[in-house]
Design an enzyme around this catalytic site. Structure first.
Site, PDB file in Angstrom:
ATOM      1  N   HIS A 243      -2.941   4.858  -2.681  1.00 37.11           N
ATOM      2  CA  HIS A 243      -2.981   3.478  -3.184  1.00 37.11           C
ATOM      3  C   HIS A 243      -4.426   2.956  -3.336  1.00 37.11           C
ATOM      4  CE1 HIS A 243       1.319   3.261  -2.176  1.00 37.11           C
ATOM      5  NE2 HIS A 243       1.026   3.619  -0.944  1.00 37.11           N
TER       6      HIS A 243
HETATM    7  O1  RIB Z   1       1.390  -0.905   0.153  1.00 38.47           O
HETATM    8  C1  RIB Z   1       0.258  -0.079   0.250  1.00 38.47           C
HETATM    9  C2  RIB Z   1      -0.882  -0.803   0.870  1.00 38.47           C
HETATM   10  O2  RIB Z   1      -0.518  -1.200   2.183  1.00 38.47           O
HETATM   11  C3  RIB Z   1      -2.135   0.078   1.047  1.00 38.47           C
HETATM   12  O3  RIB Z   1      -3.283  -0.723   0.973  1.00 38.47           O
HETATM   13  C4  RIB Z   1      -1.972   0.621   2.426  1.00 38.47           C
HETATM   14  O4  RIB Z   1      -3.219   0.947   3.036  1.00 38.47           O
HETATM   15  C5  RIB Z   1      -1.370  -0.561   3.128  1.00 38.47           C
HETATM   16  O5  RIB Z   1      -2.435  -1.448   3.477  1.00 38.47           O
END
Ligand code: RIB
Ligand code: CA
Length: 313
Positions: A243
């Site tokens: 992500h």
């Molecule tokens: O949903 C994904 C996000 O939530 C990413 O930033 C992961 O590190 C968590 O913080």
């Protein structure tokens, strides 16, 4: 071309760690003015610890790391140890940090930096709940006009939620903060699950990290080995979605991504859909566009950029 000045706001988190490593591996393009830790995946004490461990893994112990808000603006903290492990950085065996936390508060650092730097020359890169950013905007409304861009990981539309059926984790944890940020008027670019779920660390991509044979390559391979089990089980996906590194990759190579400039509003009132990013992808309302909402990426290009840069550390 001078390096772009950025502040990384983060809740490491294995994927945050890779995003930080990618930024620290790219000093010609990105000048990391500081890293601000926020409570999210794990409590603040651990995110502040993990951020420093990652800086030291990158060989950059001089990077200023600040601790910020230890809980959301209006809710109890929700964490994600079920995804990231007890420490938030389970997987690699990294030493405890020896570099100190900066004395000052992260929110003050964000405000002071935006006021000290020339207007519209600092980009904020939130990778976790938006609590620190919103607290800075509340404490110093004048900074909104001084922000060059906010490039954040958060939200979801077609991909729907990962912590509830309606909401992505970063927005869900602090929806009031997200509402403040999305309404602040600064240019916003969003990396939602719609695009980050296309950045999957397949086994061959993870082997490329491991094959670097460096402490960074091996640590990243071990992070994604750990991190992927949750998404594999839930989505049956072929590897972990990276992500947060989508934020850093966008800064380095924006043409890897595509999306639409649309209106995005945050649900803050309903318990059922708290934290939903209501993205007007089909422009069915007359609400003014306020965010570049990414929907696609060149995954092979993303991973070759990431692997090449990690090899530099
Ligand atoms: O949903 C994904 C996000 O939530 C990413 O930033 C992961 O590190 C968590 O913080
Ligand atoms: Ca994160």
């Amino acid at each position: 071309m001078p390096a772009r000045k950025i502040i990384i706001d983060t809740d490491p988190g294995q994927d945050d760690a890779v995003a930080i490593l990618l930024a620290l591996a790219s000093p010609e393009e990105l000048e990391v003015l500081g890293i601000t830790a926020v409570a999210g995946n794990v409590p603040l004490e651990l995110t502040a610890r993990n951020a420093r461990m990652v800086c030291e893994l990158a060989g950059k112990p001089e990077t200023p790391v600040f601790a910020g808000c230890d809980r959301p603006l209006a809710h109890d903290l929700v964490t994600a140890e079920h995804v990231h492990g007890k420490t938030g950085l389970d997987g690699p065996d990294l030493p405890e940090p020896s570099m100190p936390l900066q004395d000052g508060d992260a929110v003050d650092f964000i405000i002071e930096t935006l006021r000290a730097q020339p207007e519209k020359t600092v980009t904020l890169c939130p990778l976790g709940p938006l609590t620190n950013i919103a607290a800075a905007l509340q404490r110093a409304p004048d900074i909104a006009a001084r922000i060059q861009e906010i490039v954040l990981m958060g939200g979801a539309y077609f991909e729907v939620g990962n912590i509830t059926p309606a909401a992505e984790f970063n927005i869900y944890v602090d929806p009031e903060a997200a509402e403040i940020v999305f309404k602040c008027g600064a240019p916003i670019t969003v990396m939602p699950l719609d695009v980050t779920h296309k950045a999957l660390v397949t086994s061959s991509r993870n082997e490329a990290f491991r094959a670097l044979g460096t402490p960074v390559g091996i640590a990243v391979a071990r992070m994604t080995d750990f991190f992927e089990r949750f998404d594999k089980e839930k989505y049956g996906s072929d590897g972990a979605p990276l992500h947060d590194p989508c934020v850093t990759a966008y800064l380095l190579q924006p043409d890897l991504f595509s999306g639409r400039f649309i209106n995005v509003e945050i649900e803050t009132r309903s318990d059922l859909t708290r934290g939903m990013t209501v993205a007007d992808w089909w422009r069915v309302t007359d609400r003014a566009p306020n965010a570049m909402f990414m929907g696609d990426l060149d995954a092979d290009g993303f991973f070759s950029l990431l692997t090449e840069r990690l090899a530099r550390l």
